[in-house]
Design a protein around this motif. Structure first.
Motif, PDB file in Angstrom:
ATOM      1  N   GLY A 244       0.788  -1.227   0.000  1.00  0.00           N
ATOM      2  CA  GLY A 244       0.000   0.000   0.000  1.00  0.00           C
ATOM      3  C   GLY A 244       0.818   1.274   0.000  1.00  0.00           C
ATOM      4  N   ALA A 245       2.133   1.167  -0.187  1.00  0.00           N
ATOM      5  CA  ALA A 245       2.942   2.395  -0.230  1.00  0.00           C
ATOM      6  C   ALA A 245       2.750   3.086  -1.576  1.00  0.00           C
ATOM      7  CB  ALA A 245       4.408   2.075  -0.007  1.00  0.00           C
ATOM      8  N   THR A 246       2.928   4.396  -1.577  1.00  0.00           N
ATOM      9  CA  THR A 246       2.865   5.186  -2.809  1.00  0.00           C
ATOM     10  C   THR A 246       4.299   5.396  -3.297  1.00  0.00           C
ATOM     11  OG1 THR A 246       0.886   6.296  -2.018  1.00  0.00           O
ATOM     12  CG2 THR A 246       2.150   7.443  -3.722  1.00  0.00           C
ATOM     13  N   ILE A 247       4.518   5.183  -4.594  1.00  0.00           N
ATOM     14  CA  ILE A 247       5.868   5.360  -5.152  1.00  0.00           C
ATOM     15  C   ILE A 247       5.814   6.475  -6.190  1.00  0.00           C
ATOM     16  CG2 ILE A 247       7.785   4.216  -6.357  1.00  0.00           C
ATOM     17  CD1 ILE A 247       6.527   1.533  -5.519  1.00  0.00           C
ATOM     18  N   ILE A 248       6.761   7.402  -6.112  1.00  0.00           N
ATOM     19  CA  ILE A 248       6.761   8.546  -7.031  1.00  0.00           C
ATOM     20  C   ILE A 248       8.141   8.673  -7.663  1.00  0.00           C
ATOM     21  CG2 ILE A 248       6.423  11.056  -7.210  1.00  0.00           C
ATOM     22  CD1 ILE A 248       4.675  10.738  -4.590  1.00  0.00           C
ATOM     23  N   CYS A 249       8.156   8.812  -8.981  1.00  0.00           N
ATOM     24  CA  CYS A 249       9.433   8.877  -9.683  1.00  0.00           C
ATOM     25  C   CYS A 249       9.397  10.016 -10.703  1.00  0.00           C
ATOM     26  CB  CYS A 249       9.669   7.531 -10.385  1.00  0.00           C
ATOM     27  SG  CYS A 249      11.205   7.459 -11.296  1.00  0.00           S
ATOM     28  N   ALA A 250      10.315  10.980 -10.566  1.00  0.00           N
ATOM     29  CA  ALA A 250      10.390  12.093 -11.531  1.00  0.00           C
ATOM     30  C   ALA A 250      11.587  11.862 -12.436  1.00  0.00           C
ATOM     31  CB  ALA A 250      10.529  13.414 -10.786  1.00  0.00           C
ATOM     32  N   TRP A 251      11.444  12.254 -13.695  1.00  0.00           N
ATOM     33  CA  TRP A 251      12.474  11.917 -14.683  1.00  0.00           C
ATOM     34  C   TRP A 251      12.758  13.126 -15.584  1.00  0.00           C
ATOM     35  CZ3 TRP A 251      13.956   6.682 -14.149  1.00  0.00           C
ATOM     36  CH2 TRP A 251      14.969   6.249 -15.024  1.00  0.00           C
ATOM     37  N   ASP A 253      12.935  15.941 -18.051  1.00  0.00           N
ATOM     38  CA  ASP A 253      12.032  16.432 -19.104  1.00  0.00           C
ATOM     39  C   ASP A 253      11.002  15.401 -19.552  1.00  0.00           C
ATOM     40  OD1 ASP A 253      13.685  14.752 -20.455  1.00  0.00           O
ATOM     41  OD2 ASP A 253      14.507  16.264 -21.837  1.00  0.00           O
ATOM     42  N   ARG A 254      11.042  14.188 -18.952  1.00  0.00           N
ATOM     43  CA  ARG A 254       9.969  13.224 -19.272  1.00  0.00           C
ATOM     44  C   ARG A 254       8.813  13.322 -18.267  1.00  0.00           C
ATOM     45  NH1 ARG A 254      12.548   7.440 -20.455  1.00  0.00           N
ATOM     46  NH2 ARG A 254      14.577   8.199 -21.089  1.00  0.00           N
ATOM     47  N   GLY A 255       8.899  14.231 -17.318  1.00  0.00           N
ATOM     48  CA  GLY A 255       7.821  14.404 -16.347  1.00  0.00           C
ATOM     49  C   GLY A 255       7.946  13.425 -15.196  1.00  0.00           C
ATOM     50  N   ALA A 256       6.817  12.967 -14.683  1.00  0.00           N
ATOM     51  CA  ALA A 256       6.841  12.109 -13.498  1.00  0.00           C
ATOM     52  C   ALA A 256       5.734  11.064 -13.565  1.00  0.00           C
ATOM     53  CB  ALA A 256       6.677  12.952 -12.246  1.00  0.00           C
ATOM     54  N   MET A 257       5.979   9.962 -12.853  1.00  0.00           N
ATOM     55  CA  MET A 257       5.003   8.869 -12.802  1.00  0.00           C
ATOM     56  C   MET A 257       4.873   8.444 -11.338  1.00  0.00           C
ATOM     57  SD  MET A 257       5.318   5.289 -14.847  1.00  0.00           S
ATOM     58  CE  MET A 257       4.978   5.823 -16.496  1.00  0.00           C
ATOM     59  N   ALA A 258       3.699   7.939 -10.984  1.00  0.00           N
ATOM     60  CA  ALA A 258       3.519   7.511  -9.590  1.00  0.00           C
ATOM     61  C   ALA A 258       2.556   6.339  -9.521  1.00  0.00           C
ATOM     62  CB  ALA A 258       2.991   8.674  -8.758  1.00  0.00           C
ATOM     63  N   ARG A 259       2.696   5.558  -8.452  1.00  0.00           N
ATOM     64  CA  ARG A 259       1.803   4.415  -8.230  1.00  0.00           C
ATOM     65  C   ARG A 259       1.019   4.645  -6.952  1.00  0.00           C
ATOM     66  NH1 ARG A 259       2.823  -1.574  -6.057  1.00  0.00           N
ATOM     67  NH2 ARG A 259       2.806  -0.292  -4.179  1.00  0.00           N
ATOM     68  N   THR A 260      -0.295   4.538  -7.058  1.00  0.00           N
ATOM     69  CA  THR A 260      -1.151   4.776  -5.887  1.00  0.00           C
ATOM     70  C   THR A 260      -1.103   3.550  -4.962  1.00  0.00           C
ATOM     71  OG1 THR A 260      -3.058   3.762  -6.943  1.00  0.00           O
ATOM     72  CG2 THR A 260      -2.791   6.129  -7.282  1.00  0.00           C
ATOM     73  N   PRO A 261      -1.635   3.688  -3.733  1.00  0.00           N
ATOM     74  CA  PRO A 261      -1.649   2.543  -2.813  1.00  0.00           C
ATOM     75  C   PRO A 261      -2.339   1.313  -3.407  1.00  0.00           C
ATOM     76  CG  PRO A 261      -2.190   4.534  -1.628  1.00  0.00           C
ATOM     77  CD  PRO A 261      -2.118   4.915  -3.077  1.00  0.00           C
ATOM     78  N   ASN A 262      -3.323   1.522  -4.321  1.00  0.00           N
ATOM     79  CA  ASN A 262      -3.986   0.332  -4.890  1.00  0.00           C
ATOM     80  C   ASN A 262      -3.331  -0.151  -6.186  1.00  0.00           C
ATOM     81  OD1 ASN A 262      -4.868   1.904  -7.001  1.00  0.00           O
ATOM     82  ND2 ASN A 262      -6.960   2.154  -6.216  1.00  0.00           N
ATOM     83  N   GLY A 263      -2.186   0.426  -6.536  1.00  0.00           N
ATOM     84  CA  GLY A 263      -1.409  -0.077  -7.673  1.00  0.00           C
ATOM     85  C   GLY A 263      -1.681   0.620  -8.994  1.00  0.00           C
ATOM     86  N   THR A 264      -2.562   1.627  -9.020  1.00  0.00           N
ATOM     87  CA  THR A 264      -2.835   2.346 -10.274  1.00  0.00           C
ATOM     88  C   THR A 264      -1.677   3.297 -10.586  1.00  0.00           C
ATOM     89  OG1 THR A 264      -5.167   2.297  -9.718  1.00  0.00           O
ATOM     90  CG2 THR A 264      -4.522   3.838 -11.445  1.00  0.00           C
ATOM     91  N   ILE A 265      -1.342   3.399 -11.873  1.00  0.00           N
ATOM     92  CA  ILE A 265      -0.253   4.296 -12.289  1.00  0.00           C
ATOM     93  C   ILE A 265      -0.846   5.613 -12.782  1.00  0.00           C
ATOM     94  CG2 ILE A 265       1.644   4.603 -13.955  1.00  0.00           C
ATOM     95  CD1 ILE A 265       2.265   2.436 -11.891  1.00  0.00           C
ATOM     96  N   VAL A 266      -0.295   6.728 -12.308  1.00  0.00           N
ATOM     97  CA  VAL A 266      -0.696   8.044 -12.824  1.00  0.00           C
ATOM     98  C   VAL A 266       0.563   8.741 -13.340  1.00  0.00           C
ATOM     99  CG1 VAL A 266      -2.667   8.290 -11.264  1.00  0.00           C
ATOM    100  CG2 VAL A 266      -0.453   9.202 -10.575  1.00  0.00           C
ATOM    101  N   GLN A 267       0.363   9.727 -14.203  1.00  0.00           N
ATOM    102  CA  GLN A 267       1.523  10.300 -14.891  1.00  0.00           C
ATOM    103  C   GLN A 267       1.281  11.770 -15.231  1.00  0.00           C
ATOM    104  OE1 GLN A 267       2.372   7.830 -18.207  1.00  0.00           O
ATOM    105  NE2 GLN A 267       4.399   8.723 -18.583  1.00  0.00           N
TER     106      GLN A 267
END
Ligand code: FRU
Length: 410
Positions: A244-251, A253-267
């Motif tokens: 259930g942890a949230t993971i956030i990764c910024a890259w 000029d490619r922006g950023a992506m993250a995973r919600t506690p339920n596993g959904t990816i947002v960008q």
């Protein structure tokens, strides 16, 4: 003249879905390094052994956790910095600057006989790069005992810069114990959310993940582990975090992506400014902007829950008629024992949700119910916009104006 408070309310309504919470809220604590950044801005990168003229020179308070505090304070979040401070002249500059930016540093241990670390930074206007030459005069790191002096009920969130690993693990354990205790004894109190930033390329930083509710993974760290993009990073890091942890990764000029506690990816895409003026601290700005949004939602949802509970209690009381009030009194008023029993029940329910991950020590389920898909998407987008805006101006002073400009756009 613009009505800024109305604009801020409408901004929050659009980006997060409600108006801001009251002012006397708990703080975000950022634990890590502060240092002096001596910044030279050049039209191009200097040639070795040359004598090059720069176009700008300045001193600035730096260090990841310290920069997080600057941005959080500019965005209107109450914030405290915790890290060791030296006692020399540079340290006075740092302390004065924290005061100027409304950052509480009252729990920082001051170490006599040593000054604070210094970075010499070359900003290259041609490419937008920032090259950091860092010197640490062996300033002792923060201890678990320093951390234990805090009154943890003052904080809703503690963010750790990934460094000083064994002691930071101890501090995370102190928070976990505090959270467990308040869940049983004070169910209306907010448990503290723990976040951690893995930025430098040390593999041992992975040890910090099992205790974090929210993990920030930098592009540098990801590349040092052999990951080539954000989705690969998130997929791999997901094995090391607690359930259930949230993971956030910024890259960059490619922006950023993250995973919600339920596993959904947002960008979110990046929002580059017309010209890169100062990329120093862009990553720290991104992190701070996420913390600002998520902590806001956490406080807002909590105060809604408390209000709802009060309302329900009121309604329950009113439903009892005069005749049977006496008879039903004991059933309607929830006593302390019942609250403890209810929270124990909810703990047991939570534990049954834990997916056992045998690579990690902490089997707790992350307490981040307030982070859903749309909240995380809004936070990541806001953070990309804020970090993009930051690299378009010098230092951190342009924030107020830039963020209010965002309000005009929404
Ligand atoms: C930027 C920064 C600078 C500091 C350096 C320390 O992220 O925090 O302010 O000099 O990194 O590594």
């Amino acid at each position: 003249m613009k009505n800024y408070s109305a604009m801020i309310s409408s901004f929050y309504e659009k980006i997060i879905g409600s108006s801001p919470v009251k002012n006397n809220q708990q703080k975000i604590l950022c634990v890590g390094l502060t240092c002096l950044d001596i910044i030279q801005t050049c039209n191009s990168f200097p040639i070795e052994d040359s004598d090059t003229r720069c176009v700008d020179y300045r001193w600035q308070r730096g260090g990841n956790a310290s920069n997080n505090c600057t941005v959080l304070s500019k965005l209107g979040t109450q914030v405290e910095f915790l890290g060791t401070l030296g006692a020399g002249n540079h340290s006075k500059f740092i302390r004065d600057d924290m005061i100027k930016h409304g950052i509480d540093y009252s729990h920082c241990p001051v170490i006599e006989g040593v000054d604070i670390p210094t970075s010499t930074v070359i900003l290259n206007l041609q490419t937008g790069s920032r090259t950091i030459l860092h010197y640490n005069p062996n300033l002792p790191e923060l201890t678990v005992e320093d951390f234990e002096k805090l009154n943890l009920s003052d904080y809703s969130w503690v963010h750790f810069e990934g460094r000083n690993i064994p002691r930071v693990l101890g501090m995370m354990q102190v928070i976990e114990n505090y959270n467990d205790k308040i869940k049983l004894t004070k169910p209306d109190h907010l448990p503290i959310t723990i976040s951690v930033e893995l930025e430098k390329t040390h593999v041992e930083l992975l040890d910090l993940l099992p205790y974090a509710d929210v993990a920030f993974i930098s592009k540098d760290f990801a590349c040092s582990r052999g990951f080539n993009n954000m989705s690969e990073t998130i997929r791999n890091i997901a094995r090391d975090v607690k359930s259930g942890a949230t993971i956030i990764c910024a890259w960059g000029d490619r922006g950023a992506m993250a995973r919600t506690p339920n596993g959904t990816i947002v960008q979110s895409p990046a929002f580059p400014p017309p010209q890169i003026v100062d990329s120093l601290g862009a990553g720290d700005t991104f992190t701070a902007a996420i913390l600002h949004c998520l902590n806001f939602v956490k406080l807002r949802d909590h105060s809604k829950k408390i209000d709802q509970k009060k309302q329900d209690n009121e309604n329950n009381k009113n439903m009892v008629t005069d005749e049977n009030r006496e008879m039903n009194k004991n059933e309607n008023i929830v006593g302390d024992n019942e609250i403890v029993e209810a929270s124990q029940k909810s703990l047991i329910e939570k534990q049954t949700r834990i997916e056992h991950n045998y690579n990690i020590e902490s089997l707790e389920y992350s307490e981040t119910d307030f982070i859903n898909n749309s909240v995380l998407h809004a936070a990541v987008t806001f953070a990309c916009r804020t970090a993009g805006a930051k690299i378009g101006f010098k230092g951190y002073e342009g924030f107020q104006r830039i963020c209010l400009d965002f309000l005009d756009d929404l």
